[in-house]
Motif scaffolding. Structure first.
Motif, PDB file in Angstrom:
ATOM      1  N   PHE A  51      29.190  14.933  32.777  1.00  0.00           N
ATOM      2  CA  PHE A  51      28.470  15.708  33.786  1.00  0.00           C
ATOM      3  C   PHE A  51      29.116  16.978  33.536  1.00  0.00           C
ATOM      4  CE2 PHE A  51      28.758  18.404  37.430  1.00  0.00           C
ATOM      5  CZ  PHE A  51      27.736  18.991  37.772  1.00  0.00           C
ATOM      6  N   ILE A  52      30.477  17.476  33.424  1.00  0.00           N
ATOM      7  CA  ILE A  52      31.300  18.493  33.181  1.00  0.00           C
ATOM      8  C   ILE A  52      29.622  19.374  31.052  1.00  0.00           C
ATOM      9  CG2 ILE A  52      33.270  19.565  32.201  1.00  0.00           C
ATOM     10  CD1 ILE A  52      32.217  19.213  35.346  1.00  0.00           C
ATOM     11  N   ILE A  53      30.516  18.211  30.786  1.00  0.00           N
ATOM     12  CA  ILE A  53      30.128  18.474  29.650  1.00  0.00           C
ATOM     13  C   ILE A  53      28.224  18.967  29.691  1.00  0.00           C
ATOM     14  CG2 ILE A  53      29.172  17.729  27.216  1.00  0.00           C
ATOM     15  CD1 ILE A  53      31.724  15.476  27.691  1.00  0.00           C
ATOM     16  N   THR A  54      27.710  17.998  30.270  1.00  0.00           N
ATOM     17  CA  THR A  54      25.816  18.330  30.088  1.00  0.00           C
ATOM     18  C   THR A  54      25.783  19.803  30.749  1.00  0.00           C
ATOM     19  OG1 THR A  54      25.459  16.440  30.242  1.00  0.00           O
ATOM     20  CG2 THR A  54      23.776  18.178  30.795  1.00  0.00           C
ATOM     21  N   TYR A  55      27.022  20.147  32.160  1.00  0.00           N
ATOM     22  CA  TYR A  55      26.405  21.536  32.522  1.00  0.00           C
ATOM     23  C   TYR A  55      27.372  22.788  31.783  1.00  0.00           C
ATOM     24  CZ  TYR A  55      28.324  25.192  36.022  1.00  0.00           C
ATOM     25  OH  TYR A  55      28.747  25.848  36.559  1.00  0.00           O
ATOM     26  N   VAL A  56      28.213  22.135  30.988  1.00  0.00           N
ATOM     27  CA  VAL A  56      29.278  23.986  29.865  1.00  0.00           C
ATOM     28  C   VAL A  56      27.693  23.517  29.138  1.00  0.00           C
ATOM     29  CG1 VAL A  56      30.884  23.926  28.106  1.00  0.00           C
ATOM     30  CG2 VAL A  56      31.570  23.168  30.266  1.00  0.00           C
ATOM     31  N   VAL A  57      27.303  22.736  28.434  1.00  0.00           N
ATOM     32  CA  VAL A  57      26.307  23.430  26.817  1.00  0.00           C
ATOM     33  C   VAL A  57      24.962  24.182  27.463  1.00  0.00           C
ATOM     34  CG1 VAL A  57      24.579  22.155  26.144  1.00  0.00           C
ATOM     35  CG2 VAL A  57      26.868  21.269  25.811  1.00  0.00           C
ATOM     36  N   LEU A  58      24.673  23.611  29.680  1.00  0.00           N
ATOM     37  CA  LEU A  58      23.793  24.464  29.307  1.00  0.00           C
ATOM     38  C   LEU A  58      23.872  25.604  30.075  1.00  0.00           C
ATOM     39  CD1 LEU A  58      21.945  21.265  31.690  1.00  0.00           C
ATOM     40  CD2 LEU A  58      21.394  22.943  29.302  1.00  0.00           C
ATOM     41  N   ALA A  59      25.173  26.034  30.518  1.00  0.00           N
ATOM     42  CA  ALA A  59      25.355  27.317  31.745  1.00  0.00           C
ATOM     43  C   ALA A  59      25.695  27.432  30.078  1.00  0.00           C
ATOM     44  CB  ALA A  59      27.071  26.709  31.863  1.00  0.00           C
ATOM     45  N   PHE A  60      26.218  27.790  29.250  1.00  0.00           N
ATOM     46  CA  PHE A  60      26.824  28.486  27.838  1.00  0.00           C
ATOM     47  C   PHE A  60      25.412  28.730  27.596  1.00  0.00           C
ATOM     48  CE2 PHE A  60      27.453  29.042  23.274  1.00  0.00           C
ATOM     49  CZ  PHE A  60      28.281  29.727  23.517  1.00  0.00           C
ATOM     50  N   LEU A  61      24.788  27.808  26.670  1.00  0.00           N
ATOM     51  CA  LEU A  61      23.087  28.841  27.049  1.00  0.00           C
ATOM     52  C   LEU A  61      22.599  29.762  27.525  1.00  0.00           C
ATOM     53  CD1 LEU A  61      21.405  25.377  25.307  1.00  0.00           C
ATOM     54  CD2 LEU A  61      22.751  26.967  23.810  1.00  0.00           C
ATOM     55  N   PHE A  62      22.557  29.114  29.135  1.00  0.00           N
ATOM     56  CA  PHE A  62      22.202  30.354  29.555  1.00  0.00           C
ATOM     57  C   PHE A  62      22.978  31.086  30.205  1.00  0.00           C
ATOM     58  CE2 PHE A  62      19.691  26.366  31.839  1.00  0.00           C
ATOM     59  CZ  PHE A  62      18.445  26.761  31.448  1.00  0.00           C
ATOM     60  N   SER A  63      23.551  31.050  30.061  1.00  0.00           N
ATOM     61  CA  SER A  63      25.182  32.353  29.737  1.00  0.00           C
ATOM     62  C   SER A  63      24.696  33.459  28.740  1.00  0.00           C
ATOM     63  CB  SER A  63      26.507  32.143  29.904  1.00  0.00           C
ATOM     64  OG  SER A  63      27.013  31.599  31.334  1.00  0.00           O
ATOM     65  N   ILE A  64      24.649  32.839  27.574  1.00  0.00           N
ATOM     66  CA  ILE A  64      24.432  33.562  26.156  1.00  0.00           C
ATOM     67  C   ILE A  64      23.090  34.617  26.289  1.00  0.00           C
ATOM     68  CG2 ILE A  64      23.431  34.018  23.990  1.00  0.00           C
ATOM     69  CD1 ILE A  64      26.366  33.936  24.547  1.00  0.00           C
ATOM     70  N   TYR A  65      21.635  34.068  27.458  1.00  0.00           N
ATOM     71  CA  TYR A  65      20.130  34.703  27.370  1.00  0.00           C
ATOM     72  C   TYR A  65      20.909  35.265  28.728  1.00  0.00           C
ATOM     73  CZ  TYR A  65      15.908  34.973  28.566  1.00  0.00           C
ATOM     74  OH  TYR A  65      13.958  35.512  29.501  1.00  0.00           O
ATOM     75  N   VAL A  66      20.787  34.888  29.500  1.00  0.00           N
ATOM     76  CA  VAL A  66      21.214  36.142  30.673  1.00  0.00           C
ATOM     77  C   VAL A  66      21.536  36.873  30.823  1.00  0.00           C
ATOM     78  CG1 VAL A  66      21.720  36.263  33.350  1.00  0.00           C
ATOM     79  CG2 VAL A  66      20.452  34.057  32.206  1.00  0.00           C
ATOM     80  N   GLY A  67      23.037  36.933  29.977  1.00  0.00           N
ATOM     81  CA  GLY A  67      23.636  38.403  29.689  1.00  0.00           C
ATOM     82  C   GLY A  67      22.801  39.063  28.789  1.00  0.00           C
ATOM     83  N   PHE A  68      22.454  38.590  27.713  1.00  0.00           N
ATOM     84  CA  PHE A  68      21.931  39.309  26.678  1.00  0.00           C
ATOM     85  C   PHE A  68      20.408  40.312  27.403  1.00  0.00           C
ATOM     86  CE2 PHE A  68      18.537  40.190  23.328  1.00  0.00           C
ATOM     87  CZ  PHE A  68      19.527  41.135  22.670  1.00  0.00           C
TER      88      PHE A  68
END
Length: 345
Positions: A51-68
Motif C-alpha cells: 500500500f505504501i509503495i503504491t501510494y508513494v508512486v501515485l502520489a509522486f506523479l500527482f505531486s509533479i503534475y499538480v505542482g507544475f
C-alpha cells in the motif's frame, strides 16, 4: 540547470513532494501501530508495504503534475511584473500590467503601474520645465553666445598664431640644416608635419564651436545633415549618418540634441584620432535613440586624465538629463568610443 531548479515552479513541486514525504511517514506509522497493537487479519506487513509503495508512486506523479500546473499561473504573473520593471528601468514609463485578481501580486502590479504613471508625469514636467527655461533664458543665451564666440575666436587666433610661429621657426631651422645634416633636417620636417596637422585639427574643432548655438529655425534632421556635410569637406574622416524625421520633438529638445551631437563630434576631432564616425538618430517604440560611435583610440573611463574630454562628456550628460533622457558611454582603449542617449517621447 541549477538556476532553473531554484525557480518558483520547482519550488511548488518541492513543496508538494515534501508534503508527500510527511504523509507517507505518518501513514506508515499509523498502519504499523495498528498491526502491532491489534494484529488484525486483514492487515499484514506485506499489505502495508504494498500500500505504501503504491501510494508513494501515485502520489509522486500527482505531486509533479499538480505542482507544475498550479505554479504556471503564478509564474506567468511574476514574469509580467518582471517585464514591467525592466521596461520602467529602460525609461518606457507608459508600460502597464493588468491583473484582475485580488491578492498580493495584483496589489504589487497596481503599485508598479502607479509608479510608472508618476515617473511618466515627472518626465513630462521635466521636459516642460526645460521648455520654459529655454524661453525665459533666450535673451541671456544670446548674450552668452556672443561672448562665447568672441572668446573662442580669440583662442583660435592665439592657438593658430603660436603654432604657425613654431612652424616658421622649425622650417627656417630645417633649411639651415638641410645641407649640413640632412637626417636631422628630415626629423624636423616630420615635426613640422605633425605640428601642422595638430594645428589644423585644433582649428577645425574650434570652428565647430563657432557655429550657431541653435538650429536657426531648421529641423534637427537638416541641421545635423548640414553639420556632417561641412565636416566631410574639411576632415579626412568617413562619416556615416542615419537620422529619421521625428515630429514629436519640441524646439528645446531639438536644440539640446543638436548641441550634444556638435559637442560629441568636436571631442572626436580633438581627441580620438578616428578615421570613421557613425551617427544614428532613430525612433524606437516610444523613445528617441541617439548613437554616436568612432573607431578612435578610446580612453579609460575610470582613469580618464583628459579634462577637456571629461568636461565635454559632463556637458552632454547634463543636456540629456535636462530633457528627461539617459546618457551612457562605452569606451575601450584602441577600439573607440560609443555614446548612447535615450529620450522618452
Amino acid at each position: 540547470m541549477l538556476n532553473r531548479l531554484s525557480s518558483i515552479r520547482y519550488a511548488f513541486i518541492r513543496s508538494h513532494l515534501y508534503g508527500l514525504f510527511l504523509t507517507t511517514v505518518t501513514l506508515m506509522a499509523i498502519l504499523l501501530s495498528i498491526h502491532v497493537l491489534f494484529e488484525p487479519s486483514w492487515l499484514s506487513k506485506v499489505g502495508i508495504f504494498v500500500f505504501i509503495i503504491t501510494y508513494v508512486v501515485l502520489a509522486f506523479l500527482f505531486s509533479i503534475y499538480v505542482g507544475f500546473k498550479s505554479s504556471g499561473d503564478m509564474k506567468d504573473r511574476l514574469d509580467y511584473l518582471s517585464v514591467l520593471i525592466a521596461q520602467l528601468a529602460r525609461g518606457n514609463y507608459s508600460s502597464r500590467v493588468y491583473d484582475n485578481d485580488d491578492d498580493e501580486i495584483s496589489r504589487i502590479g497596481s503599485e508598479l503601474n502607479e509608479l510608472g504613471e508618476k515617473m511618466q508625469g515627472q518626465v513630462k514636467s521635466l521636459q516642460r520645465l526645460a521648455d520654459e527655461k529655454s524661453e525665459y533664458a533666450k535673451s541671456a543665451h544670446k548674450a552668452a553666445t556672443i561672448e562665447e564666440r568672441q572668446r573662442l575666436a580669440r583662442d583660435l587666433h592665439d592657438a593658430v598664431s603660436q603654432q604657425l610661429f613654431a612652424l616658421t621657426m622649425m622650417s627656417q631651422a630645417s633649411l639651415r640644416l638641410f645641407d649640413k645634416n640632412p637626417e636631422q633636417a628630415k626629423e624636423q620636417v616630420k615635426e613640422i608635419s605633425a605640428t601642422a596637422l595638430k594645428a589644423q585639427t585644433e582649428m577645425r574643432a574650434l570652428l565647430l564651436h563657432l557655429r550657431p548655438v541653435d538650429l536657426s529655425g531648421e529641423p534637427l534632421q537638416i541641421g545635423i545633415q548640414n553639420l556632417i556635410e561641412e565636416l566631410k569637406q574639411k576632415c579626412q574622416i568617413e562619416f556615416h549618418l542615419h537620422i529619421e524625421e521625428i515630429q514629436e520633438l519640441s524646439e528645446t529638445t531639438e536644440e539640446h540634441l543638436f548641441r550634444i551631437v556638435q559637442e560629441a563630434l568636436s571631442n572626436i576631432l580633438r581627441h580620438s584620432n578616428a578615421t570613421e564616425v557613425t551617427t544614428e538618430i532613430v525612433k524606437r517604440n516610444n523613445e528617441l535613440f541617439v548613437h554616436i560611435a568612432d573607431n578612435g583610440k578610446g580612453f579609460e573611463l575610470e582613469n580618464n586624465q583628459q579634462k577637456k574630454t571629461s568636461y565635454g562628456l559632463k556637458t552632454m550628460k547634463e543636456r540629456s538629463e535636462e530633457i528627461g533622457g539617459t546618457f551612457a558611454i562605452r569606451s575601450i582603449q584602441g577600439e573607440g568610443t560609443h555614446l548612447d542617449i535615450r529620450i522618452p517621447l
